[in-house]
Design a protein around this motif. Structure first.
Motif, short mmCIF file in Angstrom:
data_model
loop_
_atom_site.label_atom_id
_atom_site.label_comp_id
_atom_site.label_asym_id
_atom_site.label_seq_id
_atom_site.Cartn_x
_atom_site.Cartn_y
_atom_site.Cartn_z
N UNK B 49 0.86 -1.18 0.00
CA UNK B 49 0.00 0.00 0.00
C UNK B 49 0.90 1.22 0.00
N UNK B 50 0.69 2.10 -0.95
CA UNK B 50 1.41 3.37 -1.00
C UNK B 50 0.40 4.47 -0.73
N UNK B 51 0.59 5.18 0.36
CA UNK B 51 -0.38 6.19 0.79
C UNK B 51 0.17 7.60 0.54
N UNK B 52 -0.52 8.36 -0.28
CA UNK B 52 -0.18 9.77 -0.49
C UNK B 52 -0.99 10.56 0.53
N UNK B 53 -0.48 10.61 1.73
CA UNK B 53 -1.22 11.17 2.85
C UNK B 53 -1.40 12.67 2.72
N UNK B 54 -2.62 13.14 2.86
CA UNK B 54 -2.88 14.58 2.82
C UNK B 54 -3.90 14.99 1.77
N UNK B 55 -4.13 14.13 0.78
CA UNK B 55 -5.14 14.45 -0.23
C UNK B 55 -4.54 14.92 -1.54
N UNK B 56 -4.35 13.99 -2.47
CA UNK B 56 -3.85 14.35 -3.79
C UNK B 56 -4.95 14.95 -4.65
N UNK B 57 -4.55 15.68 -5.67
CA UNK B 57 -5.51 16.26 -6.60
C UNK B 57 -5.61 15.30 -7.79
N UNK B 58 -6.68 14.54 -7.83
CA UNK B 58 -6.81 13.50 -8.85
C UNK B 58 -6.87 14.07 -10.26
N UNK B 59 -7.23 15.34 -10.39
CA UNK B 59 -7.32 15.91 -11.74
C UNK B 59 -5.95 16.07 -12.37
N UNK B 60 -4.89 15.98 -11.59
CA UNK B 60 -3.56 16.10 -12.15
C UNK B 60 -3.17 14.85 -12.93
N UNK B 61 -3.65 13.70 -12.52
CA UNK B 61 -3.21 12.46 -13.18
C UNK B 61 -4.39 11.53 -13.45
N UNK B 292 10.31 -13.06 2.53
CA UNK B 292 9.24 -13.73 3.27
C UNK B 292 9.12 -13.24 4.70
N UNK B 293 9.54 -12.01 4.96
CA UNK B 293 9.42 -11.47 6.32
C UNK B 293 7.97 -11.13 6.63
N UNK B 294 7.24 -10.68 5.62
CA UNK B 294 5.83 -10.33 5.77
C UNK B 294 5.19 -10.48 4.42
N UNK B 295 3.89 -10.30 4.35
CA UNK B 295 3.25 -10.36 3.03
C UNK B 295 2.58 -9.04 2.67
N UNK B 296 2.55 -8.08 3.60
CA UNK B 296 2.02 -6.75 3.28
C UNK B 296 2.98 -5.71 3.81
N UNK B 297 3.15 -4.66 3.05
CA UNK B 297 3.96 -3.54 3.51
C UNK B 297 3.17 -2.26 3.22
N UNK B 298 3.22 -1.35 4.17
CA UNK B 298 2.52 -0.07 4.05
C UNK B 298 3.57 1.02 4.03
N UNK B 299 3.61 1.79 2.96
CA UNK B 299 4.57 2.88 2.88
C UNK B 299 3.83 4.18 2.65
N UNK B 300 4.50 5.26 2.98
CA UNK B 300 3.94 6.60 2.83
C UNK B 300 4.85 7.37 1.89
N UNK B 301 4.28 8.31 1.16
CA UNK B 301 5.12 9.05 0.21
C UNK B 301 5.98 10.11 0.89
N UNK B 302 5.80 10.29 2.21
CA UNK B 302 6.58 11.27 2.98
C UNK B 302 6.52 12.65 2.35
N UNK B 303 5.37 13.01 1.86
CA UNK B 303 5.22 14.31 1.19
C UNK B 303 3.99 15.02 1.72
#
Lengths: 587, 440
Positions: B49-61, B292-303
């Motif tokens: 999961x890649x989370x763009x935390x804060x609210x992206x503007x979907x009209x850009x892409x 095989x350490x885990x099967x899900x990873x959650x990352x943030x875009x740090x932006x």
């Protein structure tokens, strides 16, 4: 899911039961289940629970002996715990989970200008604790809990004073009653600069997020918990159109008719004071915010120097900005509140305030979700809370001595389950037992205005393990975790090992009378009787009790380690085990 | 469709090795215990999961609205005339700008036919924390597990961790015993590798660690602790609330030990005291999955996506995001993980149709998601918003706008992501209609 055959059988049974035939069997009536009796913890276990819940440490051996001899001694000991200054720390931690002001991983103001002599630790503590110290002051001085929203003072220490230009009494050290210098109305935490620095009002939010914080934390009524749809036909760049929509649009009015008047009380506060703006202001000789930074431009009525220490978080001239925007006048669910102080008074009189406080306190102690506390229990506690003139210590006492809190296992809604040790409590318990405080120096060189001095790793999220142990960090992790997790176990293991290594080395270097834990043995002691006696004493000291099974098991561990190493290592391993015992982790 | 094993936790834990003391700490297998892994069942899927935390503007892409006057997208300040759209596969339509965010085109040129975009997800809120909770957990109530943790608890049941949070935003809810975090300053490194600790204060007179138990020491300690847990269970157990806490303690200890032994190689790549950041997280995420350490990873875009002022900053944010996503897709490709990994890129909300008085945009309760990887029907844009940027009802089976269809709410979205991962959403969301059009 019943099988077809079972369904057919059931249908047949019911058919026979309902056909009125006198020869057939009567209706199948399940016997009423026997009500499950709530089994209560022993007086010792209740004392452990009360001590950890209030002071964050376990009872002393003498206190345990008191309740063993006379279970009725429990009440007096609970009273003593509630008067202990450590309970004030617990009150602050409780409200930190509510107000989310302990955010050392984010929003950290810089050590510059008038605050340049303070470390990042001191800046953080001053910021985070300012509203929490007021709550502690109210509770520990037996003032009505309503004073947290009506106090005509605030609490400050020298760092807060430097940051906000507050006048202190030089004869008093530490935190003291003081007043905000900028003409803002005083209304307890509602007037807090740090509370509103944590909860910003961005863009055209117009303080509505802050209003939700007031409603959610103090009334247990969250606007944000409601799903919403936004009408795309409203031009949100047209402030007049928005003002009309929140008054007239059916999709909007349901929330905004209450939310906006609440928000209107908070217009005097700046929308936000970003740490980058403060740092930039000090770098700029004119003390104006760096225009290249992506921060809100200065609002009308703000000055560039507001971002220089002492910071200006409130401007009385902005209080009526809601008028220009044609928004609703300040109010509280239909009652006008011309000033912030009026808001505080009105909140204090609202029945939901007392009820919400009861839920919050009960939830903190019992680790039961506030929404899962039975209404009749809440009502009884609330009635007594109000009758006591909102005495939070009396409320706490009633909860701690209640039967639902003393349940061996939860059988009724609201009964406390096994309680999970909080990170601050684990650090305090380990320090109490071993003398070890888990501190570290996280900042290297070149950290500039963001240098951190020694930090306690059990109470830091930025550098330490509070959030990893199940606490919150106030920024990303907003709910505590009241069960074991792999991270929590890793922290337990590490702190247990460090503390054990510390206490074994320290104890064996001192006369027996001066030691923390290993009074009965020396580093080379191996005879079984002496070792077992020491093991029994360790169980008593650390866990509050000892059994033959505990001692035999621990002796087996000691001997197994000693066989490959030495007695000193064996004691270290045994203590590492004891400091992770489930009776410590859960209480 | 995989479900959490129907066997009791205690049976499962017994299958995990009868405690550390009795186990060889070798590969654990839930397959033998879990009927869901019967022959012919699809293999487990990883999730990033890649989370763009804060609210992206979907009209850009994701949801370009170049010719819609009611919506002020990136074209509003397009002095270079570079704002354009590009189509990939059958219907994947994205906004591109070769001057201000060239990485978007680069990413879709490389991977567009293997990606799907889902527009018009309703998040039910315009506040950050409630919206994030809704889009990740599928619920407005606190205390729930998010999609990363749920999927990890199923597919990572036999791994040291089900899910690993590298962002700080993941919510484990009742599945905390399966989930891990690295910490905002990568503190997990000092927990699995005590010699990597922060500097001890000078007054201590020694360096950390003051004591570092060996593997055998830890085994011996854990054997004693497990016996004590069982004695505590005899006294305080017998109801789910207490039994679960004791089970969680045993399970967490098993997983912690496996994280030390099996996860250290990747964890040691973290730098204590610093977050790896978005770009640094990505190779680590792939490594965690590959090992095989885990099967899900959650990352943030740090932006900082929350552009209430200067919405044009979204150009740079998307530029950085797609540099990272291109790197991630490449890493997955090189690691041979495209066929067993799903990547879900999302944000908790989008931004208002028009700019405000400070040339920024405020919050808007709809969002989009970008997905690619195993089982994804690439080359398509599914779902839509109207010219007021409101979600439109659609046919969940085709992803096409349909007046007779339904709007995809946040709970349906979360359930649909779980289905994409071959996880039965029923236990978590009940009988909910899910979006299936994006399944290959």
């Amino acid at each position: 899911m019943r099988t077809p055959a079972a369904i057919a059988l059931l249908a047949l049974t019911l058919s026979v039961a309902c056909n009125g035939d006198d020869d057939g069997p009567g209706p199948v009536v399940e016997p009423e289940p026997e009500p499950v009796q709530r089994e209560l913890l022993s007086a010792e276990a209740r004392l452990v629970r009360a001590s950890v819940s209030t002071r964050g440490v376990r009872p002393s051996a003498e206190e345990l002996d008191q309740v063993r001899a006379d279970p009725a001694a429990l009440e007096a000991l609970v009273d003593a715990y509630l008067a202990d200054p450590a309970f004030g720390d617990t009150i602050k931690s409780m409200h930190a989970e509510l107000f989310l002001t302990r955010t050392d991983a984010d929003n950290q103001l810089p050590s510059v200008g008038l605050a340049e002599d303070y470390t990042a630790n001191q800046i953080h503590e001053a910021s985070a604790e300012e509203p929490l110290e007021l709550v502690r002051h109210v509770v520990m001085n037996h003032r009505p809990y309503t004073e947290i929203v009506t106090a005509d003072y605030m609490l400050a220490n020298e760092v807060v004073a430097a940051m906000y230009g507050i006048e202190l009494d030089p004869a008093v050290s530490g935190w003291q009653e003081a007043r905000w210098p900028d003409g803002r109305p005083h209304a307890g935490v509602l007037s807090s600069s740090q509370l509103w620095r944590r909860h910003v009002s961005a863009g055209s939010n117009f303080h509505r997020l802050r209003a939700n914080v007031v409603a959610e934390t103090l009334l247990c009524d969250s606007f944000a918990a409601r799903d919403l749809t936004v009408d795309g036909g409203v031009d949100l760049t047209d402030e007049a159109a928005v003002a009309r929509a929140v008054r007239e649009n059916a999709n909007c009015v349901g929330c905004h008719q209450a939310l906006d008047p609440l928000a209107a009380n908070l217009w005097g506060f700046k929308r936000q004071i970003d740490p980058r703006a403060v740092e930039g202001a000090h770098e700029n000789q004119a003390c104006a915010p760096d225009p290249d930074l992506r921060i809100p431009p200065i609002d009308e009525g703000d000055l560039p120097t507001d971002y220089c220490y002492p910071l200006v978080m409130y401007t009385p001239a902005k209080e009526d900005r809601w008028v220009e925007l044609d928004l609703r006048a300040p109010g509280f669910y239909g009652t006008p509140t011309p000033t912030l102080a009026d808001l505080g008074d009105t909140i204090a009189q609202d029945p939901r305030f007392g009820q919400c406080a009861v839920r919050r306190f009960y939830s903190w102690f019992s680790q039961v979700d506030p929404a899962d506390i039975p209404l009749d229990l809440v009502k009884d506690l609330r009635d007594d809370f109000i009758a006591s003139n909102y005495d939070a210590r009396a409320l706490s006492r009633q909860i701690l001595l209640s039967e639902p809190f003393a349940a061996v296992r939860p059988v009724e809604p609201g009964d406390a389950p096994l309680l999970s040790l909080r990170p601050e409590a684990y650090g305090a318990i380990v320090e109490d037992l071993t003398g070890f405080v888990w501190t570290a120096v996280p900042s290297g060189t070149g950290c500039g205005a963001s240098c951190w001095d020694d930090v306690d790793l059990t109470t830091s999220d930025r550098w330490g393990y509070r959030a990893l142990f199940g606490g919150i960090d106030g920024f990303q992790i907003l709910q505590p975790t009241h069960t074991a997790t792999p991270n929590k176990v890793l922290v337990l293991q590490r702190l247990a090992a460090e503390a054990s290594g510390y206490v074994v080395e320290n104890d064996f270097g001192k006369p027996a009378a001066e030691r923390h834990l290993l009074q009965a043995v020396e580093a080379d002691t191996t005879d079984q009787a002496t070792v077992e006696a020491q093991l029994a004493a360790l169980h008593e000291r650390i866990l509050g009790s000892s059994s033959d099974e505990d001692v035999a098991e621990a002796y087996g561990l000691f001997e197994a380690i000693r066989a490959d190493a030495d007695p000193r290592t064996a004691w270290t391993v045994v203590l590492t085990m004891l400091l992770q015992d489930p009776r410590l982790v859960y209480y | 469709m995989a479900r959490r094993p129907a066997l009791s936790r205690r049976h499962l834990l017994a299958g995990l090795g009868a405690g550390i003391a009795g186990s060889a700490l070798g590969p654990l297998s839930v397959r033998a215990l879990n009927p869901a892994y019967a022959q012919g069942t699809p293999p487990p899927r990883n999730l990033i999961v890649v989370c763009a935390n804060g609210g992206w503007d979907t009209t850009f892409v994701f949801d370009p609205k170049l010719d819609v006057p009611e919506i002020e997208g990136p074209e509003a300040n397009d002095t270079e005339g570079a704002e354009d759209t590009a189509t990939y596969g059958d219907s994947l339509l994205v906004g591109v700008n070769h001057v201000k965010r060239p990485s978007v085109r680069t990413f879709f040129d490389n991977w567009g036919t293997r990606c799907a975009v889902l527009n018009g997800i309703s998040t039910g809120s315009v506040a950050h924390d409630p919206s994030r909770m809704r889009i990740l957990t599928g619920s407005g109530a606190p205390g729930r597990a998010d999609i990363s943790v749920i999927a990890g608890s199923i597919h990572g049941a036999s791994r040291p961790l089900g899910s690993l949070d590298m962002s700080g935003f993941s919510m484990a809810g009742p599945l905390g015993a399966t989930a891990g975090r690295i910490g905002v300053s990568s503190q997990v490194k000092a927990l699995t590798n005590p010699s990597a600790a922060f500097t001890a204060p000078s007054e201590l007179g020694r360096s950390y660690p003051l004591f570092d138990p060996s593997t055998d020491d830890r085994k011996a300690i854990q054997a004693v602790l497990e016996a004590r847990v069982e004695r505590m269970r005899a006294l305080r157990g017998g109801v789910e609330a207490n039994d679960k806490k004791l089970d969680d303690l045993v399970e967490s200890a098993l997983r912690a030990e496996r994280l030390i032994t099996d996860g250290s190689a990747t964890i040691d790549q973290l730098e204590l005291g610093r977050s790896p950041g978005f770009l640094g997280s990505l190779p680590l995420a792939v490594d965690f999955l590959s090992r095989g350490v885990c099967s899900s990873v959650f990352v943030d875009t740090s932006a900082r996506w929350d552009t209430h002022t200067g919405n044009s900053a979204q150009h740079g944010l998307f530029q950085d995001l797609f540099v990272g996503l291109d790197a991630l897709a490449t890493l997955l490709d090189e690691a041979g993980r495209w066929d067993d990994t799903v990547v879900v890129v999302l944000s908790e909300m989008t931004r208002t149709p028009k700019v405000n008085t400070e040339f920024g945009k405020d919050h808007w309760p709809y969002t989009s998601a970008l997905v690619f990887g195993a089982g994804v029907k690439g080359g398509h844009t599914f779902g839509s918003t109207n010219d007021l940027l409101e979600a439109e009802p659609m046919d969940f089976a085709t992803g096409e706008a349909a007046s007779s269809g339904r709007i995809l709410e946040y709970d349906g979205f979360a359930a649909s992501v779980l289905e994409l991962l071959d996880v039965d959403p029923g236990p978590w969301f009940g009988d909910l209609d899910t979006f299936t059009a994006w399944r290959a």
